[in-house]
Write an enzyme that holds these catalytic residues in place. Structure first.
Site, short mmCIF file in Angstrom:
data_model
loop_
_atom_site.label_atom_id
_atom_site.label_comp_id
_atom_site.label_asym_id
_atom_site.label_seq_id
_atom_site.Cartn_x
_atom_site.Cartn_y
_atom_site.Cartn_z
N ILE A 1 -11.60 -6.94 8.03
CA ILE A 1 -10.18 -7.24 7.89
C ILE A 1 -9.43 -7.14 9.20
O ILE A 1 -8.23 -7.40 9.26
CB ILE A 1 -9.52 -6.31 6.85
CG1 ILE A 1 -9.71 -4.84 7.25
CG2 ILE A 1 -10.09 -6.57 5.46
CD1 ILE A 1 -9.04 -3.86 6.32
N GLY A 2 -10.09 -6.76 10.27
CA GLY A 2 -9.41 -6.66 11.55
C GLY A 2 -10.39 -6.37 12.66
O GLY A 2 -11.54 -5.97 12.43
N GLY B 1 -10.22 -4.95 16.96
CA GLY B 1 -9.46 -4.54 18.13
C GLY B 1 -10.39 -3.91 19.13
O GLY B 1 -11.61 -3.91 18.97
N GLY C 1 -12.65 -1.14 17.88
CA GLY C 1 -13.79 -1.57 17.11
C GLY C 1 -13.35 -2.48 15.99
O GLY C 1 -12.25 -3.01 16.00
N GLU C 2 -14.23 -2.67 15.03
CA GLU C 2 -13.93 -3.54 13.91
C GLU C 2 -13.49 -2.72 12.71
O GLU C 2 -13.96 -1.61 12.48
CB GLU C 2 -15.15 -4.38 13.56
CG GLU C 2 -15.54 -5.36 14.67
CD GLU C 2 -16.73 -6.22 14.30
OE1 GLU C 2 -16.82 -7.35 14.80
OE2 GLU C 2 -17.57 -5.74 13.52
N ASP D 1 2.67 4.73 21.22
CA ASP D 1 2.21 3.34 21.09
C ASP D 1 2.87 2.67 19.88
O ASP D 1 2.23 1.91 19.17
CB ASP D 1 0.68 3.32 20.95
CG ASP D 1 0.11 1.91 21.16
OD1 ASP D 1 0.72 1.13 21.91
OD2 ASP D 1 -0.93 1.59 20.58
#
Length: 690
Positions: free
Chosen positions: A397-398, A400, A403-404, A514
């Site tokens: 689902i994502g 970055g 990681g995944e 962040d």
């Protein structure tokens, strides 16, 4: 018998201590002891190298100036269209201006930066503002700066018309390396020039020599031509990373920097100096499990000692009849049955020991219950180690830099599983991973993402959090199929503010560092939860999540590597308010390295939205104030958001990011004057984080 009782009591006490040590040691094994003293917050270091490489280009322009700085070397030259770099590793014997023959230069090879950290600082050039005061914009691809300096005069050999404070290219700078960094850790150096290079179009190239502490560090030859008729229009480019041996460098204070220009001319606004260094080596402290020593109870053999020996020799007299008297033995002090006194001692010792055991176990149990409670929220189990075989991994689902992210099922519930790639695992990453897990597992709030557990066994290193079906706020804002009303924006921003207030109210204070729309997740009921506050430092290693990247949400004081407080998160919250009001990317189309300079040094801000509730727009502007003390607290933001009236305002349309920065310069003046015109009576207190 008393000795027996004493030994029995000591044995029971040692056994109790053994049970307690086993419990304590079990806790220690969850997080190795060498990770418990890790630093809480690391300084933000900005690496401009990767961004500056992408901006290198060659342009052509005419110039009316044919002179160069009299202090610059003129002994090196190159053919038109060529580019080369050289470095010098030896000492310099010059006491005044550095001098180096081009014959002694050796070709330099860029070094890899994998696994290296970076620290940057800047030197600025000023004094040329009056020459270009009528300039309002620059051609496409160029930035505007109000101040700059050049290495040549407007009128040749006329010092009165010298452009700015060039000063033979000499500037002083403070060492940017973190405290306790040694010279042996430094591996390389790069330079980033913001300015116009190659002003004399009749020349074939420009040679730049970079000196630190009067020692030549790098020579760069380039055949680029920029607009030099006005130094206010500039571009930014950088060198590659080259080996630097730190000769003569003052690692504890101020250093002398100098740039010499030959063959051609240049103007400069800033020059960035970036040092690349190896992270410190951390030797893990082994966890010592105490081994209890149990002394066995000695076996006491009873000894029967008669007090008298009966006589067996008959005693006779002449007048009496001899007789054999019956011996009378003395009773032994030991008998098969315990005496009442011994039984009394045993009962007392057993009662005391049993009472101690019950008290100790009760204390341990109650302490666990008290430590696990969180007032006002539903109690769930603390995040713990997870067997990856219990997790059923579903679709991705994502993705970055961390990681995944996969949708998974764990114990019948949907969870989000973030997996750390095996090639990304090293000692520093694991150290940060452990520290942030310890932070997240103790946080409980309805508007903070729930940490469920983790697996720390390589290569299946991952964390599990609750699953948010609607994804990030960023994806919702940029989905044209989703209609967003002002009432929904108000509700989502109130949720986000509550989550941030919880983090700021923790002990010690937790700064997100962040905050952006990517890190605000939305569930099926449109409730917003703050996420990735624990792993932000891991996911930011070389990461940009959009074309612009994290600097677009970062406060000016952080971009300038200054001390910051929770007001840095307030600034990031203001950018998120702007995203919701416009459904656009902040600073769209501007490279991150230019955003860093423009926001941190020039005061640039996104253009003020022209449509929305007035209180909302004013809150947005207050959060983006240059002065942190003039920004509201998150509690004040929540109070203002709750009072906003949203009736009568249409849904917010999705914009295509066209021209969303065309009014930046005009908007900057308005933002820079906020503290003078609107907030003179406000002085919010700060909790400074060193």
């Amino acid at each position: 018998m008393k000795v027996q009782i004493v030994f029995f009591s000591i044995t029971v006490f040692i056994f109790v201590l053994f049970l307690l040590s086993v419990e304590s040691n079990t806790k220690i094994k969850i997080v190795p002891s060498f990770l418990e003293n890790s630093n809480e917050i690391e300084d933000l270091y900005i690496n401009l190298d990767s961004d500056s490489k992408s901006s290198e280009h060659t342009t052509s322009s005419s110039s009316s100036s044919n002179s160069k700085n009299k202090g610059d070397s003129s002994s090196s030259s190159s053919n038109s269209g060529s580019s080369s770099n050289s470095i010098i590793s030896g000492d310099s014997n010059s006491k005044d201006a550095p001098t180096t023959s081009s014959d002694s230069l050796s070709p330099a090879t860029p070094i890899p930066t994998d696994g290296l950290l970076s620290a940057s600082t800047y030197v600025t050039f000023t004094g040329g503002k009056v020459l270009c005061e009528n300039i309002t914009f620059c051609p496409n691809g160029y930035m505007y700066s109000s101040d700059y300096a050049c290495n040549y005069d407007i009128v040749q050999n006329d010092p009165a018309t010298h452009r700015g404070d060039w000063n033979d290219g000499i500037k002083m700078f403070e060492d940017p390396l973190p405290k306790n960094t040694t010279i042996d850790q430094v591996e390389g150096i790069s330079f980033t020039i913001s300015g116009a290079v190659g002003c004399q179009v009749t020349s074939s190239a420009t040679t730049l020599e970079f000196y630190i502490q009067d020692l030549l560090v790098l020579t760069n030859t380039t055949s680029r031509y920029d607009i030099c008729t006005c130094g206010s229009c500039y571009v930014t480019f950088g060198t590659e990373v080259y080996k630097y041996n730190m000769l003569g460098y003052n690692i504890t204070g101020e250093n002398k920097f100098q740039i010499q220009v030959s063959v051609n001319s240049m103007c400069a606004t800033t020059i960035g100096i970036t040092l690349y260094y190896k992270p410190p080596t951390i030797t893990p402290t082994p966890t010592i499990t105490p081994t209890p020593t149990i002394t066995p109870t000695p076996t006491i053999t009873p000894t029967v000692t008669p007090t008298a020996t009966p006589s067996t020799t008959p005693s006779t007299t002449p007048t009496t009849t001899p007789s054999t008297p019956t011996p009378t033995p003395t009773k032994s002090p030991y008998s098969g049955a315990l005496s009442p006194q011994v039984k009394k001692y045993i009962i007392i010792a057993s009662s005391i020991t049993g009472g101690l055991l019950i008290s100790i176990f009760s204390f341990v149990f109650i302490r666990k219950r008290l430590n696990s409670k969180r007032s006002g929220y539903t109690q769930i189990k603390d995040g713990k180690d997870i067997d990856t075989q219990q997790i059923k991994i579903g679709v991705r689902i994502g993705k970055g830099n961390f990681g995944e992210v996969y949708l998974g099922t764990w114990r019948g519930s949907q969870v989000a599983v973030k997996k750390l790639p095996a090639h990304n695992i090293n000692e520093n990453i694991l150290k940060e991973f452990h520290r942030e897990i310890n932070l997240m597992k103790n946080l409980r709030h309805p508007n903070v993402i729930q940490f469920l557990g983790s697996c720390l066994i390589s290569p299946d290193i991952c964390i599990c959090t609750e699953y948010m079906p609607r994804g990030s706020l960023y994806s919702i804002l940029h989905n044209e199929k989703i209609k967003i009303s002002w009432s929904l924006v108000k509700r989502m921003m109130i949720d986000a503010a509550k989550g941030i207030i919880y983090l700021h109210g923790s002990t010690p204070v937790i700064l997100h560092r962040d905050l952006k729309s990517h890190n605000l997740l939305v569930d099926e009921n449109w409730k917003v939860k703050v996420a990735d506050f624990g792993l932000s430092t891991i996911e930011q290693q070389g990461a940009t999540m959009t074309a612009c990247g994290t600097p677009c949400w970062t406060s000016p004081e952080v971009l300038r590597s200054q001390r910051y407080t929770e007001k840095a998160d307030v600034y990031s919250f203001g950018i998120i308010l702007w995203e919701c009001a416009t459904r656009q990317d902040p600073y769209f189309g501007i490279p991150p390295f230019q955003v860093i300079f423009a926001v941190g040094r020039e005061g640039m801000r996104p253009p003020t939205p022209k449509y929305g509730p007035p209180k909302y727009i004013q809150l947005l502007k207050d959060c983006l104030n240059e002065n942190p003390s003039q920004r509201p607290t998150m509690e004040q933001c929540l109070e203002i958001l709750e009072s906003i009236e949203t009736k009568g305002f249409d849904d917010i349309p999705v914009n295509n990011n066209n021209n969303n920065n065309s009014n930046n310069n005009e908007n900057n003046n308005e933002n820079n004057n906020n503290s003078d015109n609107n907030n003179n009576d406000i002085n919010y207190s700060n909790r400074v984080i060193n």
